[in-house]
Design a protein around this motif. Structure first.
Motif, PDB file in Angstrom:
ATOM      1  N   MET A 142       0.863  -1.179   0.000  1.00 35.78           N
ATOM      2  CA  MET A 142       0.000   0.000   0.000  1.00 35.78           C
ATOM      3  C   MET A 142       0.900   1.230   0.000  1.00 35.78           C
ATOM      4  O   MET A 142       1.839   1.320   0.781  1.00 35.78           O
ATOM      5  N   ALA A 143       0.600   2.137  -0.867  1.00 34.25           N
ATOM      6  CA  ALA A 143       1.376   3.368  -0.966  1.00 34.25           C
ATOM      7  C   ALA A 143       1.156   4.232   0.276  1.00 34.25           C
ATOM      8  O   ALA A 143       0.135   4.132   0.939  1.00 34.25           O
ATOM      9  N   PHE A 144       2.129   5.096   0.539  1.00 35.66           N
ATOM     10  CA  PHE A 144       2.049   5.965   1.707  1.00 35.66           C
ATOM     11  C   PHE A 144       0.772   6.793   1.691  1.00 35.66           C
ATOM     12  O   PHE A 144       0.134   6.979   2.718  1.00 35.66           O
ATOM     13  N   SER A 145       0.373   7.284   0.515  1.00 37.57           N
ATOM     14  CA  SER A 145      -0.825   8.120   0.444  1.00 37.57           C
ATOM     15  C   SER A 145      -2.080   7.321   0.805  1.00 37.57           C
ATOM     16  O   SER A 145      -2.991   7.856   1.439  1.00 37.57           O
ATOM     17  N   GLU A 146      -2.137   6.032   0.413  1.00 35.86           N
ATOM     18  CA  GLU A 146      -3.274   5.196   0.781  1.00 35.86           C
ATOM     19  C   GLU A 146      -3.295   4.939   2.286  1.00 35.86           C
ATOM     20  O   GLU A 146      -4.353   4.934   2.903  1.00 35.86           O
ATOM     21  N   ALA A 147      -2.123   4.709   2.859  1.00 34.52           N
ATOM     22  CA  ALA A 147      -2.044   4.505   4.307  1.00 34.52           C
ATOM     23  C   ALA A 147      -2.472   5.769   5.043  1.00 34.52           C
ATOM     24  O   ALA A 147      -3.164   5.705   6.059  1.00 34.52           O
ATOM     25  N   ALA A 148      -2.078   6.919   4.507  1.00 34.21           N
ATOM     26  CA  ALA A 148      -2.478   8.183   5.123  1.00 34.21           C
ATOM     27  C   ALA A 148      -3.990   8.363   5.039  1.00 34.21           C
ATOM     28  O   ALA A 148      -4.614   8.862   5.985  1.00 34.21           O
ATOM     29  N   THR A 149      -4.594   7.948   3.930  1.00 30.04           N
ATOM     30  CA  THR A 149      -6.049   8.001   3.794  1.00 30.04           C
ATOM     31  C   THR A 149      -6.709   7.090   4.815  1.00 30.04           C
ATOM     32  O   THR A 149      -7.716   7.462   5.442  1.00 30.04           O
ATOM     33  N   LEU A 150      -6.152   5.908   4.999  1.00 30.33           N
ATOM     34  CA  LEU A 150      -6.672   4.975   5.996  1.00 30.33           C
ATOM     35  C   LEU A 150      -6.629   5.602   7.386  1.00 30.33           C
ATOM     36  O   LEU A 150      -7.620   5.558   8.128  1.00 30.33           O
ATOM     37  N   LEU A 151      -5.510   6.223   7.734  1.00 29.76           N
ATOM     38  CA  LEU A 151      -5.367   6.882   9.032  1.00 29.76           C
ATOM     39  C   LEU A 151      -6.395   8.002   9.178  1.00 29.76           C
ATOM     40  O   LEU A 151      -7.091   8.096  10.200  1.00 29.76           O
ATOM     41  N   GLU A 152      -6.522   8.831   8.162  1.00 29.05           N
ATOM     42  CA  GLU A 152      -7.452   9.963   8.211  1.00 29.05           C
ATOM     43  C   GLU A 152      -8.895   9.487   8.397  1.00 29.05           C
ATOM     44  O   GLU A 152      -9.641  10.014   9.224  1.00 29.05           O
ATOM     45  N   ARG A 153      -9.294   8.480   7.635  1.00 24.47           N
ATOM     46  CA  ARG A 153     -10.672   7.971   7.735  1.00 24.47           C
ATOM     47  C   ARG A 153     -10.939   7.304   9.075  1.00 24.47           C
ATOM     48  O   ARG A 153     -12.010   7.463   9.653  1.00 24.47           O
ATOM     49  N   ALA A 154      -9.979   6.546   9.561  1.00 20.32           N
ATOM     50  CA  ALA A 154     -10.163   5.869  10.844  1.00 20.32           C
ATOM     51  C   ALA A 154     -10.308   6.887  11.971  1.00 20.32           C
ATOM     52  O   ALA A 154     -11.196   6.761  12.819  1.00 20.32           O
ATOM     53  N   ILE A 155      -9.463   7.889  11.970  1.00 25.84           N
ATOM     54  CA  ILE A 155      -9.545   8.932  12.996  1.00 25.84           C
ATOM     55  C   ILE A 155     -10.861   9.685  12.870  1.00 25.84           C
ATOM     56  O   ILE A 155     -11.544   9.937  13.867  1.00 25.84           O
ATOM     57  N   GLY A 156     -11.239  10.027  11.644  1.00 21.73           N
ATOM     58  CA  GLY A 156     -12.479  10.762  11.418  1.00 21.73           C
ATOM     59  C   GLY A 156     -13.715  10.004  11.882  1.00 21.73           C
ATOM     60  O   GLY A 156     -14.705  10.600  12.299  1.00 21.73           O
ATOM     61  N   ARG A 157     -13.658   8.702  11.837  1.00 24.42           N
ATOM     62  CA  ARG A 157     -14.795   7.874  12.251  1.00 24.42           C
ATOM     63  C   ARG A 157     -14.636   7.306  13.665  1.00 24.42           C
ATOM     64  O   ARG A 157     -15.493   6.567  14.132  1.00 24.42           O
ATOM     65  N   GLY A 158     -13.526   7.627  14.298  1.00 23.39           N
ATOM     66  CA  GLY A 158     -13.288   7.125  15.649  1.00 23.39           C
ATOM     67  C   GLY A 158     -13.131   5.617  15.703  1.00 23.39           C
ATOM     68  O   GLY A 158     -13.559   4.970  16.657  1.00 23.39           O
ATOM     69  N   VAL A 159     -12.485   5.054  14.681  1.00 15.34           N
ATOM     70  CA  VAL A 159     -12.334   3.611  14.572  1.00 15.34           C
ATOM     71  C   VAL A 159     -10.913   3.195  14.908  1.00 15.34           C
ATOM     72  O   VAL A 159      -9.956   3.805  14.443  1.00 15.34           O
ATOM     73  N   MET A 160     -10.818   2.143  15.703  1.00 17.37           N
ATOM     74  CA  MET A 160      -9.527   1.528  16.012  1.00 17.37           C
ATOM     75  C   MET A 160      -9.469   0.166  15.335  1.00 17.37           C
ATOM     76  O   MET A 160     -10.473  -0.531  15.238  1.00 17.37           O
TER      77      MET A 160
END
Length: 157
Positions: free
Chosen positions: A1-19
């Motif tokens: 997974m590219a860094f930008s995709e991982a960053a998107t994953l981090l952003e979405r998880a934080i935005g949704r309060g998901v661990m």
């Protein structure tokens, strides 16, 4: 997974309060490493379980010995129980599991490159199998890691 995709994953998880949590066998912690490569990842990653042996799957994740005996470690049934066990033993809302044959080796019924995945949430579990082929141990493990990360991304999309 590219860094930008991982960053998107981090952003979405934080935005949704998901661990997230992960239960890994053939990838040996590669998913956990990828999730924790980003600064701020503690906001989305609770813990990981590396359960390479059947005993570890039983002890750490509660996988049933009967399931292992009946279906074998590389099966959707075991991937399901691994994901459920990781979710139950963590503070996460989403768990991904991976169990497969990275190679070399395999058999007619379970060839090299076959990897089973589970994705568990409080709403249920989905499982799937990918056959990456006999492309070599490193590539199978990288492909499995990337597929698991894409499953997590789908879970928070």
């Amino acid at each position: 997974m590219a860094f930008s995709e991982a960053a998107t994953l981090l952003e979405r998880a934080i935005g949704r309060g998901v661990m997230f949590t992960c239960a890994e066998s053939c990838t040996g912690g590669m998913v956990a490493a990828a999730l924790t490569d980003l600064p701020g990842s503690s906001a989305m990653f609770d813990r990981g379980f590396v359960t390479y042996t059947n005993a570890a799957k039983i002890d750490l994740l509660g996988v049933s010995p009967a399931t292992l005996d009946q279906f074998g470690a590389v099966s959707e049934d075991v991937a399901r129980e691994m994901a459920q066990g990781a979710l139950a033993r963590s503070m996460a809302q989403v768990a991904v599991s991976i169990t497969g044959i990275a190679g070399p080796g395999g058999s007619e019924h379970k060839p090299e490159g076959r990897v089973c995945f589970g994705l568990a949430t409080r709403d249920g579990v989905t499982v799937e199998t990918c056959d990456f082929g006999a492309v070599g141990r490193d590539l199978v493990r990288i492909s499995a890691r990337d597929h698991a990360l894409s499953l997590l991304l789908q879970a928070v999309s």
